[in-house]
Write an enzyme that holds these catalytic residues in place. Sequence first.
Site, short mmCIF file in Angstrom:
data_model
loop_
_atom_site.label_atom_id
_atom_site.label_comp_id
_atom_site.label_asym_id
_atom_site.label_seq_id
_atom_site.Cartn_x
_atom_site.Cartn_y
_atom_site.Cartn_z
N HIS A 129 -9.49 1.14 5.10
CA HIS A 129 -8.20 1.35 5.78
C HIS A 129 -8.41 2.30 6.96
CE1 HIS A 129 -4.08 2.47 6.61
NE2 HIS A 129 -3.73 1.38 5.95
N GLU B 116 -6.77 4.69 8.04
CA GLU B 116 -6.54 6.11 7.72
C GLU B 116 -7.79 6.71 7.10
OE1 GLU B 116 -2.94 5.42 5.56
OE2 GLU B 116 -1.95 4.91 7.45
N LYS C 290 0.09 4.23 -0.24
CA LYS C 290 -0.56 5.40 0.38
C LYS C 290 -0.36 6.63 -0.50
CE LYS C 290 -0.18 3.14 4.82
NZ LYS C 290 -0.04 3.24 6.27
N GLU D 231 -5.15 -4.97 10.62
CA GLU D 231 -4.15 -3.93 10.84
C GLU D 231 -4.44 -3.20 12.14
OE1 GLU D 231 -2.17 -2.70 6.86
OE2 GLU D 231 -3.86 -1.40 7.22
N SER E 160 3.64 -1.99 10.35
CA SER E 160 5.09 -2.01 10.56
C SER E 160 5.76 -3.32 10.15
CB SER E 160 5.41 -1.66 12.02
OG SER E 160 4.98 -0.34 12.32
N ASN F 121 0.87 -1.18 0.00
CA ASN F 121 0.00 0.00 0.00
C ASN F 121 0.90 1.23 0.00
OD1 ASN F 121 -1.79 2.05 0.49
ND2 ASN F 121 -2.43 1.34 2.52
P1 13P Z 1 3.14 0.49 7.66
O1 13P Z 1 3.67 -0.79 7.07
O2 13P Z 1 3.85 1.71 7.14
O3 13P Z 1 3.07 0.42 9.14
O4 13P Z 1 1.63 0.66 7.14
C1 13P Z 1 0.78 -0.42 7.24
C2 13P Z 1 -0.44 -0.12 6.49
O5 13P Z 1 -1.23 0.71 6.87
C3 13P Z 1 -0.68 -0.87 5.25
O6 13P Z 1 -1.96 -0.64 4.76
#
Ligand code: 13P
Length: 262
Positions: A94, A96, A11, A164, A210, A9
């Site tokens: 997600h 976010e 982002k 997640e 992470s 992802n």
């Molecule tokens: P990170 O791997 O940067 O922690 O992000 C995880 C994530 O939100 C994948 O969708």
Amino acid sequence: MRVPMIAGNWKMNTTVSEAIELVNQMRRGLDEIADVDKVICPPFISLAAVRELIKGSSIKLGAQNIYFEEKGAYTGEISPLMLADLCEFVIIGHSERRHYFNESGEIVNKKIRAALKAGLKPILCIGERLEENEAGRTKEVLTEQLRSSLAGIDNLGGLIIAYEPVWAIGTGRAATGKQANETVGFIRQTISQKYGKRIAQDLRILYGGSVTAANTDEFMQQPEIDGALVGGASLKADQFLSIVRQTSEIKGESKRGEASLI
Ligand code: 13P
């Protein structure tokens, strides 16, 4: 047997030219790794360019969001029909999006339905916040997220779930393999209660939060975890390649064959 999957992802990172450069750095290496579904999810604006670059390879493409209407006066939104023409997967729900853009369970549900209707494979993200985790409410939160996201959906199609935990996203503080395995097992059980054992056994559930090349083996050694949804580390070609390679080594066809002989 569930085919392991590693999804990147990206982002809100990379311009179109940076996306092209990143794909060029990973394409050959990723294509050579067998037994793992390799999915990259760049920003919308790069989907078309990336699609051309990975044509003829074993790399698959996903989007990071979707709107639930098919078309019309929804300035700035991207519809399921537009995405189905470009890619195979779409990340939905997600954390976010839930937190920064106020996406409710009801909206996530509409998006999942719309994606499935268009033939897309949703990667449904669920996860608890730190305070919920510390209050011992993880299972309750996940149960509610699953209930609302999947309300009224009888056929899961190609749906994938990504667990997640919000406290592990972008913090460098990953869950332990054991913790994540237990929670993913709980998610599978919950799916089994609603859709039956067979569907639950075939459903792929990923861990995200992470994940790096350094901790991949800890997660991939876990029997319930079928792969990872990777954020930050998916923007570095060598890290992402290493994550996919380790997953193939640990969970690939030959390993699964060996496991079934034991
Ligand atoms: P990170 O791997 O940067 O922690 O992000 C995880 C994530 O939100 C994948 O969708």
